[in-house]
Write a protein that holds these residues in place. Structure first.
Motif, short mmCIF file in Angstrom:
data_model
loop_
_atom_site.label_atom_id
_atom_site.label_comp_id
_atom_site.label_asym_id
_atom_site.label_seq_id
_atom_site.Cartn_x
_atom_site.Cartn_y
_atom_site.Cartn_z
N ASN A 30 33.03 0.39 52.93
CA ASN A 30 32.22 -0.36 53.90
C ASN A 30 33.01 -1.09 54.97
O ASN A 30 32.42 -1.64 55.89
CB ASN A 30 31.33 -1.36 53.15
N SER A 31 34.34 -1.12 54.83
CA SER A 31 35.18 -1.81 55.81
C SER A 31 36.56 -1.17 55.80
O SER A 31 36.92 -0.52 54.81
CB SER A 31 35.29 -3.30 55.45
N PRO A 32 37.33 -1.36 56.86
CA PRO A 32 38.70 -0.83 56.85
C PRO A 32 39.53 -1.37 55.69
O PRO A 32 40.34 -0.65 55.12
CB PRO A 32 39.25 -1.29 58.20
N ILE A 33 39.30 -2.62 55.30
CA ILE A 33 40.03 -3.20 54.18
C ILE A 33 39.70 -2.46 52.89
O ILE A 33 40.58 -2.12 52.10
CB ILE A 33 39.73 -4.70 54.05
N GLN A 34 38.41 -2.17 52.67
CA GLN A 34 38.02 -1.44 51.47
C GLN A 34 38.54 -0.01 51.50
O GLN A 34 38.98 0.51 50.48
CB GLN A 34 36.50 -1.44 51.29
N VAL A 35 38.53 0.63 52.65
CA VAL A 35 39.04 2.00 52.77
C VAL A 35 40.52 2.04 52.39
O VAL A 35 40.96 2.89 51.62
CB VAL A 35 38.78 2.56 54.19
N ARG A 36 41.30 1.09 52.91
CA ARG A 36 42.72 1.03 52.57
C ARG A 36 42.93 0.70 51.09
O ARG A 36 43.82 1.25 50.44
CB ARG A 36 43.45 0.03 53.45
N ALA A 37 42.10 -0.18 50.53
CA ALA A 37 42.20 -0.53 49.11
C ALA A 37 41.90 0.69 48.24
O ALA A 37 42.57 0.91 47.21
CB ALA A 37 41.25 -1.68 48.76
N LEU A 38 40.91 1.48 48.62
CA LEU A 38 40.61 2.72 47.90
C LEU A 38 41.82 3.65 47.93
O LEU A 38 42.18 4.25 46.91
CB LEU A 38 39.39 3.42 48.50
N CYS A 39 42.44 3.77 49.08
CA CYS A 39 43.62 4.62 49.23
C CYS A 39 44.77 4.11 48.36
O CYS A 39 45.42 4.90 47.66
CB CYS A 39 44.03 4.69 50.70
N ASP A 40 45.03 2.82 48.41
CA ASP A 40 46.13 2.23 47.62
C ASP A 40 45.92 2.50 46.13
O ASP A 40 46.84 2.91 45.42
CB ASP A 40 46.22 0.73 47.86
N ASP A 41 44.70 2.26 45.65
CA ASP A 41 44.41 2.46 44.24
C ASP A 41 44.49 3.94 43.86
O ASP A 41 45.00 4.29 42.80
CB ASP A 41 43.03 1.89 43.91
N LEU A 42 44.00 4.81 44.74
CA LEU A 42 44.09 6.25 44.49
C LEU A 42 45.54 6.67 44.32
O LEU A 42 45.89 7.36 43.36
CB LEU A 42 43.45 7.02 45.65
N GLN A 43 46.40 6.25 45.25
CA GLN A 43 47.81 6.64 45.16
C GLN A 43 48.45 6.12 43.87
O GLN A 43 49.23 6.83 43.23
CB GLN A 43 48.57 6.13 46.38
N GLU A 44 48.11 4.91 43.48
CA GLU A 44 48.66 4.34 42.25
C GLU A 44 48.21 5.13 41.03
O GLU A 44 49.02 5.50 40.18
CB GLU A 44 48.21 2.88 42.13
N LYS A 45 46.90 5.41 40.95
CA LYS A 45 46.36 6.13 39.79
C LYS A 45 46.89 7.56 39.72
O LYS A 45 47.18 8.07 38.63
CB LYS A 45 44.83 6.15 39.85
N MET A 46 47.01 8.22 40.86
CA MET A 46 47.53 9.59 40.87
C MET A 46 49.01 9.61 40.49
O MET A 46 49.45 10.48 39.73
CB MET A 46 47.30 10.25 42.23
#
Length: 115
Positions: A43-59
């Motif tokens: 819903n926001s650029p901050i959330q989009v970046r947070a999703l990306c950060d978490d994705l990279q960590e989990k992967m």
């Protein structure tokens, strides 16, 4: 890890981090660039970046590293390249505008991830 397992792991990471409308799209029969695409919205650029950060960590925890990352600075449409998997994380307005589901759907190849 095979491409389907990788796609489902990415979808789970995005869903668990509150990504919206997480879709897994099988595209192997339509292109040589990837076997799967995963799409999610924030819903926001901050959330989009947070999703990306978490994705990279989990992967990375599963031994899968991102080969290339585009769009992180703006946080409007981030593409994470995992080789056989492309993950698109959109701000909801960009997702509605570009509508990649329409471009890549071919009958039953789109699956909504719901946990």
């Amino acid at each position: 890890m095979d491409s389907k397992t990788m796609a489902m792991a990415a979808a789970k990471a995005l869903y668990d981090r509150k990504g919206e409308h997480v879709d897994v799209i099988h595209v192997a029969d339509m292109t040589i660039i990837a076997d799967y695409m995963v799409l999610a919205s924030g819903n926001s650029p901050i959330q989009v970046r947070a999703l990306c950060d978490d994705l990279q960590e989990k992967m990375a925890e599963q031994g899968v590293d991102c080969i290339r990352l585009e769009g992180y600075a703006s946080g409007r449409w981030i593409v994470c390249d995992y080789g056989d998997l492309l993950v698109h994380i959109f701000h909801k307005e960009e997702r509605e505008f570009y509508n990649l589901e329409r471009l890549w759907s071919d009958g039953g190849n789109v699956e909504r991830y719901e946990g």
